[in-house]
Design a protein around this motif. Structure first.
Motif, short mmCIF file in Angstrom:
data_model
loop_
_atom_site.label_atom_id
_atom_site.label_comp_id
_atom_site.label_asym_id
_atom_site.label_seq_id
_atom_site.Cartn_x
_atom_site.Cartn_y
_atom_site.Cartn_z
N GLN A 60 0.81 -1.22 0.00
CA GLN A 60 0.00 0.00 0.00
C GLN A 60 0.84 1.27 0.00
O GLN A 60 0.43 2.30 -0.58
CB GLN A 60 -0.92 0.01 1.22
CG GLN A 60 -1.96 -1.10 1.23
CD GLN A 60 -2.58 -1.30 2.61
OE1 GLN A 60 -2.35 -0.51 3.52
NE2 GLN A 60 -3.37 -2.36 2.76
N VAL A 61 2.01 1.24 0.66
CA VAL A 61 2.80 2.47 0.85
C VAL A 61 4.14 2.42 0.12
O VAL A 61 4.42 3.26 -0.73
CB VAL A 61 3.01 2.75 2.35
CG1 VAL A 61 3.76 4.08 2.54
CG2 VAL A 61 1.67 2.79 3.09
N HIS A 62 4.98 1.45 0.48
CA HIS A 62 6.29 1.32 -0.15
C HIS A 62 6.84 -0.07 0.15
O HIS A 62 6.71 -0.55 1.28
CB HIS A 62 7.25 2.39 0.39
CG HIS A 62 8.50 2.52 -0.42
ND1 HIS A 62 9.52 1.59 -0.39
CD2 HIS A 62 8.91 3.48 -1.32
CE1 HIS A 62 10.49 1.97 -1.20
NE2 HIS A 62 10.15 3.10 -1.77
N PRO A 63 7.49 -0.71 -0.82
CA PRO A 63 8.00 -2.07 -0.61
C PRO A 63 8.95 -2.21 0.58
O PRO A 63 9.02 -3.28 1.20
CB PRO A 63 8.73 -2.37 -1.93
CG PRO A 63 8.04 -1.53 -2.94
CD PRO A 63 7.64 -0.26 -2.22
N LEU A 64 9.68 -1.16 0.93
CA LEU A 64 10.64 -1.27 2.03
C LEU A 64 9.97 -1.45 3.39
O LEU A 64 10.63 -1.86 4.35
CB LEU A 64 11.56 -0.04 2.05
CG LEU A 64 12.55 0.07 0.89
CD1 LEU A 64 13.38 1.34 1.01
CD2 LEU A 64 13.46 -1.15 0.80
N PHE A 65 8.68 -1.18 3.49
CA PHE A 65 7.98 -1.37 4.75
C PHE A 65 7.75 -2.84 5.08
O PHE A 65 7.26 -3.16 6.17
CB PHE A 65 6.65 -0.61 4.77
CG PHE A 65 6.79 0.83 5.13
CD1 PHE A 65 7.25 1.21 6.39
CD2 PHE A 65 6.46 1.82 4.23
CE1 PHE A 65 7.39 2.55 6.73
CE2 PHE A 65 6.59 3.17 4.56
CZ PHE A 65 7.06 3.53 5.80
N ALA A 66 8.11 -3.74 4.18
CA ALA A 66 8.04 -5.17 4.51
C ALA A 66 9.09 -5.54 5.55
O ALA A 66 8.96 -6.55 6.25
CB ALA A 66 8.22 -6.01 3.24
N VAL A 67 10.13 -4.73 5.67
CA VAL A 67 11.22 -4.99 6.61
C VAL A 67 10.94 -4.28 7.93
O VAL A 67 10.72 -3.07 7.96
CB VAL A 67 12.57 -4.52 6.02
CG1 VAL A 67 13.70 -4.76 7.01
CG2 VAL A 67 12.84 -5.25 4.72
N ARG A 68 10.96 -5.01 9.00
CA ARG A 68 10.66 -4.45 10.32
C ARG A 68 11.75 -3.48 10.76
O ARG A 68 12.89 -3.56 10.31
CB ARG A 68 10.55 -5.56 11.37
CG ARG A 68 11.89 -6.21 11.71
CD ARG A 68 11.78 -7.25 12.81
NE ARG A 68 13.08 -7.71 13.25
CZ ARG A 68 13.70 -8.80 12.81
NH1 ARG A 68 13.12 -9.56 11.89
NH2 ARG A 68 14.89 -9.13 13.29
N GLY A 69 11.38 -2.56 11.64
CA GLY A 69 12.39 -1.73 12.27
C GLY A 69 12.06 -0.26 12.36
O GLY A 69 12.04 0.32 13.44
N VAL A 70 11.81 0.38 11.22
CA VAL A 70 11.66 1.83 11.22
C VAL A 70 10.25 2.23 11.65
O VAL A 70 9.32 1.41 11.62
CB VAL A 70 11.94 2.41 9.81
CG1 VAL A 70 13.37 2.13 9.40
CG2 VAL A 70 10.96 1.84 8.78
N PRO A 71 10.07 3.46 12.08
CA PRO A 71 8.72 3.96 12.37
C PRO A 71 7.78 3.70 11.18
O PRO A 71 8.14 3.91 10.03
CB PRO A 71 8.94 5.45 12.60
CG PRO A 71 10.32 5.52 13.18
CD PRO A 71 11.10 4.48 12.42
N GLY A 72 6.60 3.23 11.51
CA GLY A 72 5.65 2.81 10.50
C GLY A 72 5.48 1.30 10.51
O GLY A 72 4.46 0.79 10.05
N THR A 73 6.47 0.58 11.05
CA THR A 73 6.38 -0.88 11.12
C THR A 73 5.96 -1.38 12.50
O THR A 73 5.94 -2.59 12.74
CB THR A 73 7.71 -1.55 10.71
OG1 THR A 73 8.75 -1.19 11.64
CG2 THR A 73 8.12 -1.14 9.30
N HIS A 74 5.64 -0.45 13.41
CA HIS A 74 5.19 -0.83 14.75
C HIS A 74 3.67 -0.63 14.88
O HIS A 74 3.11 0.27 14.27
CB HIS A 74 5.86 0.02 15.83
CG HIS A 74 7.36 -0.05 15.83
ND1 HIS A 74 8.14 0.76 15.04
CD2 HIS A 74 8.20 -0.84 16.54
CE1 HIS A 74 9.43 0.47 15.27
NE2 HIS A 74 9.48 -0.48 16.16
N ASP A 75 3.06 -1.45 15.71
CA ASP A 75 1.65 -1.27 16.05
C ASP A 75 1.60 -0.34 17.26
O ASP A 75 1.48 -0.77 18.41
CB ASP A 75 1.02 -2.63 16.37
CG ASP A 75 -0.50 -2.55 16.55
OD1 ASP A 75 -1.01 -1.42 16.73
OD2 ASP A 75 -1.15 -3.60 16.52
#
Length: 260
Positions: A60-75
């Motif tokens: 939906q946003v960017h392919p790099l968000f499949a990798v955990r770690g940066v802000p945006g990958t946390h609930d």
């Protein structure tokens, strides 16, 4: 939390990957429990979105968000609900993340923060971080950004996420401790040490453990924000602990603290 009862104290511990946050948090929690203070520990690493949710985010946003770690990958919403429950004097289950499986662990291994929790230790590599200025996002900082985020869409989305509910979560900390690495260069070695330790405990899941080369690529996802934090957080952390390359404390600076 009943009327007239002080809310639980939330101690934030921030520092780059491998700086010793989890070790310090565990030791401090054990010490506090030993003197009768009901203590719980929550890492923001444990509230990563599930793998399925991150894959959806990547689409939906960017392919790099499949990798955990940066802000945006946390609930972050889950983290806020946990703290709200603790503030209200309720027992609450604390999620755990299985890094070898790269997914949220089964609820069967989740621990519980008791209803009378007086101290919550909240730790994380980007805990307390503030967004970068828009102009700082223009130039890529490494090959990952140069080749896979050439238009800056991913790093801007990360920065936007950091400026939203993450600030609500970070704002609940009553005191921020920062374990300051001597520079970003040591983070690679620290992170490789972590992965080697994970390999020793992964058992049949050892195939999911990253190689040294994979770790070097992985930390590129963290590089921008880690460098930003190392530059700006020392001046505002309540307690600054500067570390040597072997993690030995070089100095301790107590800046300020305002009780909740």
């Amino acid at each position: 939390m009943t009327k007239g009862t002080p809310r639980p104290f939330v101690l934030g511990i921030s520092g780059a990957q491998g700086s010793g946050k989890s070790t310090l948090s565990a030791a401090l929690a054990e010490s506090m429990r030993g003197i009768g203070i009901t203590t719980a520990v929550l890492s923001i690493d444990d509230i990563y979105h599930t793998k399925a949710d991150r894959i959806a985010l990547a689409r939906q946003v960017h392919p790099l968000f499949a990798v955990r770690g940066v802000p945006g990958t946390h609930d972050v919403g889950l983290g806020l609900k946990i703290i709200e429950a603790i503030d209200n004097g309720c027992a609450v289950r604390l999620p755990r993340f299985d890094k070898a499986a790269d997914d949220r662990a089964s609820e069967a291994v989740w621990e519980e923060a008791p209803a009378d929790t007086a101290l919550l230790i909240l730790e994380g590599w980007c805990l307390g971080a503030q967004p970068e200025a828009e102009e700082a996002l223009i130039a890529p900082i490494n090959d990952l950004e140069r080749l896979e985020d050439s238009d800056g869409r991913w790093r801007r989305a990360v920065n936007t996420a950091l400026g939203s509910d993450y600030q609500r979560l970070f704002g609940r900390t009553d005191m921020l401790v920062f374990l300051a690495a001597p520079g970003f260069d040591v983070v690679r070695d620290w992170r490789i040490e972590q992965e080697h330790a994970l390999a020793r405990t992964a058992g049949s899941d050892a195939s999911a453990v990253m190689s040294d080369a994979q770790v070097e690529n992985f930390i590129r996802f963290y590089e921008r924000l880690t460098r930003h934090i190392l530059a700006e957080m020392p001046s505002r952390a309540d307690l600054l602990i500067r570390l040597a390359a072997d993690r030995a404390p070089l100095s301790v600076h107590y800046h300020r603290y305002a009780s909740p």
